[in-house]
Design a protein around this motif. Structure first.
Motif, PDB file in Angstrom:
ATOM      1  N   UNK A 152       0.843  -1.199   0.000  1.00 53.45           N
ATOM      2  CA  UNK A 152       0.000   0.000   0.000  1.00 53.45           C
ATOM      3  C   UNK A 152       0.876   1.245   0.000  1.00 53.45           C
ATOM      4  N   UNK A 153       1.533   1.495  -1.126  1.00 55.33           N
ATOM      5  CA  UNK A 153       2.404   2.657  -1.242  1.00 55.33           C
ATOM      6  C   UNK A 153       1.596   3.898  -1.596  1.00 55.33           C
ATOM      7  N   UNK A 154       2.187   5.039  -1.313  1.00 56.21           N
ATOM      8  CA  UNK A 154       1.507   6.307  -1.630  1.00 56.21           C
ATOM      9  C   UNK A 154       1.313   6.443  -3.131  1.00 56.21           C
ATOM     10  N   UNK A 155       2.279   5.931  -3.912  1.00 56.88           N
ATOM     11  CA  UNK A 155       2.184   6.039  -5.365  1.00 56.88           C
ATOM     12  C   UNK A 155       0.962   5.295  -5.902  1.00 56.88           C
ATOM     13  N   UNK A 156       0.715   4.083  -5.362  1.00 54.77           N
ATOM     14  CA  UNK A 156      -0.431   3.309  -5.822  1.00 54.77           C
ATOM     15  C   UNK A 156      -1.750   3.925  -5.361  1.00 54.77           C
ATOM     16  N   UNK A 157      -1.773   4.456  -4.159  1.00 47.77           N
ATOM     17  CA  UNK A 157      -3.000   5.084  -3.671  1.00 47.77           C
ATOM     18  C   UNK A 157      -3.332   6.343  -4.463  1.00 47.77           C
ATOM     19  N   UNK A 158      -2.298   7.026  -4.957  1.00 51.23           N
ATOM     20  CA  UNK A 158      -2.535   8.203  -5.787  1.00 51.23           C
ATOM     21  C   UNK A 158      -3.168   7.831  -7.119  1.00 51.23           C
ATOM     22  N   UNK A 159      -3.002   6.575  -7.532  1.00 54.38           N
ATOM     23  CA  UNK A 159      -3.620   6.105  -8.770  1.00 54.38           C
ATOM     24  C   UNK A 159      -5.074   5.692  -8.572  1.00 54.38           C
ATOM     25  N   UNK A 160      -5.605   5.894  -7.368  1.00 54.39           N
ATOM     26  CA  UNK A 160      -7.013   5.611  -7.119  1.00 54.39           C
ATOM     27  C   UNK A 160      -7.274   4.186  -6.670  1.00 54.39           C
ATOM     28  N   UNK A 161      -6.336   3.591  -5.953  1.00 51.58           N
ATOM     29  CA  UNK A 161      -6.506   2.213  -5.483  1.00 51.58           C
ATOM     30  C   UNK A 161      -6.881   2.208  -4.003  1.00 51.58           C
ATOM     31  N   UNK A 203       8.268  -0.695  -5.538  1.00 50.56           N
ATOM     32  CA  UNK A 203       9.157   0.240  -4.848  1.00 50.56           C
ATOM     33  C   UNK A 203      10.130   0.936  -5.801  1.00 50.56           C
ATOM     34  N   UNK A 204       9.907   0.814  -7.081  1.00 45.47           N
ATOM     35  CA  UNK A 204      10.805   1.430  -8.056  1.00 45.47           C
ATOM     36  C   UNK A 204      10.786   2.948  -7.920  1.00 45.47           C
ATOM     37  N   UNK A 205       9.615   3.553  -8.015  1.00 45.94           N
ATOM     38  CA  UNK A 205       9.516   5.009  -7.913  1.00 45.94           C
ATOM     39  C   UNK A 205       9.923   5.502  -6.525  1.00 45.94           C
ATOM     40  N   UNK A 206       9.544   4.733  -5.517  1.00 44.99           N
ATOM     41  CA  UNK A 206       9.859   5.118  -4.139  1.00 44.99           C
ATOM     42  C   UNK A 206      11.364   5.232  -3.927  1.00 44.99           C
ATOM     43  N   UNK A 207      12.116   4.235  -4.373  1.00 47.41           N
ATOM     44  CA  UNK A 207      13.565   4.239  -4.162  1.00 47.41           C
ATOM     45  C   UNK A 207      14.223   5.350  -4.960  1.00 47.41           C
ATOM     46  N   UNK A 236       4.885  -5.620   3.921  1.00 51.88           N
ATOM     47  CA  UNK A 236       5.483  -5.354   2.609  1.00 51.88           C
ATOM     48  C   UNK A 236       6.601  -4.320   2.683  1.00 51.88           C
ATOM     49  N   UNK A 237       7.158  -4.109   3.865  1.00 49.47           N
ATOM     50  CA  UNK A 237       8.228  -3.121   4.014  1.00 49.47           C
ATOM     51  C   UNK A 237       9.434  -3.498   3.157  1.00 49.47           C
ATOM     52  N   UNK A 238       9.985  -2.539   2.394  1.00 48.67           N
ATOM     53  CA  UNK A 238      11.141  -2.836   1.542  1.00 48.67           C
ATOM     54  C   UNK A 238      12.432  -2.959   2.347  1.00 48.67           C
ATOM     55  N   UNK A 239      13.195  -3.996   2.049  1.00 51.08           N
ATOM     56  CA  UNK A 239      14.477  -4.247   2.707  1.00 51.08           C
ATOM     57  C   UNK A 239      15.539  -4.523   1.644  1.00 51.08           C
ATOM     58  N   UNK A 240      16.782  -4.268   2.017  1.00 49.48           N
ATOM     59  CA  UNK A 240      17.907  -4.708   1.190  1.00 49.48           C
ATOM     60  C   UNK A 240      18.299  -6.111   1.621  1.00 49.48           C
ATOM     61  N   UNK A 241      18.466  -6.993   0.653  1.00 50.09           N
ATOM     62  CA  UNK A 241      18.900  -8.363   0.916  1.00 50.09           C
ATOM     63  C   UNK A 241      20.235  -8.571   0.215  1.00 50.09           C
ATOM     64  N   UNK A 266      19.792  -6.631   5.284  1.00 47.73           N
ATOM     65  CA  UNK A 266      20.923  -5.755   5.546  1.00 47.73           C
ATOM     66  C   UNK A 266      20.408  -4.399   6.021  1.00 47.73           C
ATOM     67  N   UNK A 267      21.025  -3.886   7.074  1.00 50.81           N
ATOM     68  CA  UNK A 267      20.643  -2.572   7.564  1.00 50.81           C
ATOM     69  C   UNK A 267      19.260  -2.587   8.192  1.00 50.81           C
ATOM     70  N   UNK A 268      18.451  -1.612   7.889  1.00 57.08           N
ATOM     71  CA  UNK A 268      17.100  -1.508   8.416  1.00 57.08           C
ATOM     72  C   UNK A 268      16.124  -1.295   7.265  1.00 57.08           C
ATOM     73  N   UNK A 269      14.848  -1.462   7.559  1.00 60.37           N
ATOM     74  CA  UNK A 269      13.837  -1.307   6.528  1.00 60.37           C
ATOM     75  C   UNK A 269      13.884   0.110   5.947  1.00 60.37           C
ATOM     76  N   UNK A 270      13.683   0.220   4.646  1.00 57.49           N
ATOM     77  CA  UNK A 270      13.745   1.514   3.996  1.00 57.49           C
ATOM     78  C   UNK A 270      12.485   2.335   4.269  1.00 57.49           C
ATOM     79  N   UNK A 271      11.397   1.643   4.567  1.00 58.21           N
ATOM     80  CA  UNK A 271      10.136   2.303   4.920  1.00 58.21           C
ATOM     81  C   UNK A 271       9.233   1.263   5.551  1.00 58.21           C
ATOM     82  N   UNK A 272       8.332   1.700   6.403  1.00 61.42           N
ATOM     83  CA  UNK A 272       7.362   0.784   6.999  1.00 61.42           C
ATOM     84  C   UNK A 272       6.134   0.746   6.103  1.00 61.42           C
ATOM     85  N   UNK A 273       5.835  -0.461   5.604  1.00 61.96           N
ATOM     86  CA  UNK A 273       4.752  -0.571   4.645  1.00 61.96           C
ATOM     87  C   UNK A 273       4.045  -1.905   4.816  1.00 61.96           C
ATOM     88  N   UNK A 274       2.737  -1.883   4.680  1.00 62.96           N
ATOM     89  CA  UNK A 274       1.947  -3.107   4.763  1.00 62.96           C
ATOM     90  C   UNK A 274       1.104  -3.239   3.503  1.00 62.96           C
TER      91      UNK A 274
END
Length: 482
Positions: A154-163, A319-323, A172-177, A376-384
């Motif tokens: 549930x990213x802000x980008x998708x919600x802006x598209x009317x979802x 997470x393409x646009x987000x990153x 669904x939080x993005x992490x580096x692996x 690796x490291x910490x989550x880039x954002x908290x997302x569900x």
């Protein structure tokens, strides 16, 4: 006999209940629906919504208490996005055979009374090599079906598209692996592991207190004390006092104070020594073993930016646009073939994955046989995340569907059904436990290479003492001969 029959009947009823509750495979009802097709499967829910609210108000009850049954007996259209981890699809038979998301939605259907098997379609993943994007596919799907079933963040980008997203039940939080490699400790670390219970500053402080204590004791104890008359003939009072102070730390020698001030001082020092040695031995057992170090090419997204190392991202993914917007200086690579091999072969320093998705892959031999892939490291954002639909309260009134599903999903969460289902899902898909392997490696018995530093130190000091004693005796012998 009667009791045995009753027990048998109870057992049969239990088995029947288990079979009834288990998921039953079904054929998708819309096998000819193709991705990006012109088919229109969305239902019109506006009349249903108006009738529901009017009937509840006329009945005089609370409409919201009846919301979970608002879709009872209704058919909703669903499209599933290809996701082997969550949706098991048999292409040859057009059957849905299971999967975590399918079983969650099936439970949701049973609780709300809705029907969906006969109005379900299946779609492959969008292909970036063909110019297809993740967001573009979702936008197409939500305009064609009531519900889009998949693990959508549930990213802000998708919600802006009317979802509109359902009840958030996926992390669904993005992490580096990245691939973590095991580095053996150096010979220096292993040899001096006995120093690890204390920091360098504390060892320095102890050495200063040796000198301080020796000086105070030499001052308090008369130089010609009968107790030390024969012991310090070949050394100054301070040298002998320093020897007693250091030796008392290892219980190799004891003070024999004569004056009352010296006795009290020795009592205080020996109490201090007992506390220090107790602290040392308490930490020695756990710190004597120098564990293997786990190192990765990078330690965080900031580290990747500083080292100018690329991160693999799914082109057009969630997470393409987000990153790209949050980390404009980050080097991003879109691999032609997606997978963890991009990390292992050095194509990327790390790969961007959602938390739940990697939790699944991390426990499978197919992707992580050697347990060398880790967050690796910490989550880039908290997302569900959850399934989704088009946010629509006027044209088709699809919001009415989500309004009816959300209370049932919340009940599944509060009752513990979702947690139990997720735990069962992990047990089913995991065929290796990296946590147990790590615990096993951390609890190994002490070996020679882990303790040889203690023995080497004693041998070195012993050799020095023998050489010193030999040279002293040789010097005394020369004086006698002369």
């Amino acid at each position: 006999m009667v009791a045995a029959i009753k027990m048998h009947l109870v057992w049969l009823l239990y088995c029947y209940a288990q079979l009834a509750d288990s998921f039953q495979p079904f054929k998708i009802g819309l096998p000819d629906d193709k991705p990006y097709g012109k088919q229109q499967r969305r239902n019109h829910w506006c009349d249903e919504e108006i009738n529901f609210w009017q009937s509840r108000m006329e009945a005089g009850d609370n409409p919201r208490s009846r919301m979970p049954k608002a879709l009872e007996g209704r058919h909703i259209s669903v499209i599933m996005l290809e996701s082997p981890n969550y949706i098991h699809y048999n292409e040859s038979t057009n059957e849905i055979t299971g999967g975590f998301l399918v079983e969650v939605f099936e439970e949701l259907a049973n609780r709300t009374g809705l029907s969906w098997h006969g109005t379900t379609a299946y779609s492959r993943m969008p292909d970036p090599n063909k110019g297809e994007t993740y967001d573009g596919w979702i936008e197409w799907a939500m305009n064609r079906y009531d519900i889009v079933l998949g693990d959508f963040a549930a990213t802000a980008e998708l919600q802006e598209l009317g979802m509109r997203f359902g009840y958030p039940f996926l992390n669904e939080s993005p992490w580096l692996v990245a691939q973590v490699k095991v580095q053996k400790p150096s010979w220096y670390e292993a040899m001096f592991s006995w120093t690890r219970p204390f920091s360098l500053g504390l060892w320095s402080l102890i050495a200063i207190f040796f000198a301080f204590t020796a000086y105070v004791f030499a001052y308090l104890e008369p130089q010609k004390s009968i107790l030390y008359k024969d012991e310090n003939e070949d050394s100054t009072p301070y040298e002998h006092s320093l020897w007693l102070t250091i030796a008392s730390f290892t219980c190799g020698e004891k003070f024999k104070p004569h004056t009352r001030p010296a006795k009290i001082f020795v009592l205080a020092w020996t109490f201090t020594v007992s506390l220090i040695t107790a602290s040392y031995t308490a930490n020695l057992a756990s710190l004597l073993v120098v564990s293997d170090k786990e190192t990765a090419v990078i330690s965080s997204v900031e580290d990747a930016i500083a080292k100018n190392l690329p991160i693999c991202v799914w082109k057009g993914g969630a997470f393409d646009k987000f990153v790209r917007s949050r980390y404009p200086d980050l080097s991003i690579k879109y691999p032609r073939e997606w997978g963890y091999h991009n990390v292992r072969n050095g194509n990327c320093a790390a790969i961007l994955k959602d938390h739940t998705g990697f939790r699944i892959d991390q426990g499978t031999k197919r992707f992580n046989e050697h347990c060398d892939l880790q967050f690796i490291g910490k989550e880039l954002a908290e997302n569900f995340g959850s399934f989704l639909s088009k946010a629509d309260s006027e044209e088709h009134c699809t919001d009415f569907v989500m309004d009816a599903l959300s209370p049932a999903m919340h009940a599944m969460y509060t009752e513990g059904w979702l947690r139990q289902a997720k735990d069962d899902f992990y047990r089913q898909v995991h065929d290796i436990s990296c946590d147990s392997l790590k615990q096993k490696s951390d609890s190994k018995s002490l070996t020679v290479d882990q303790t040889f530093g203690i023995f080497v130190l004693h041998i070195v000091i012993s050799i020095i003492c023998v050489v010193w004693h030999f040279m002293t005796r040789h010097k005394e012998g020369s004086l006698i001969r002369n």
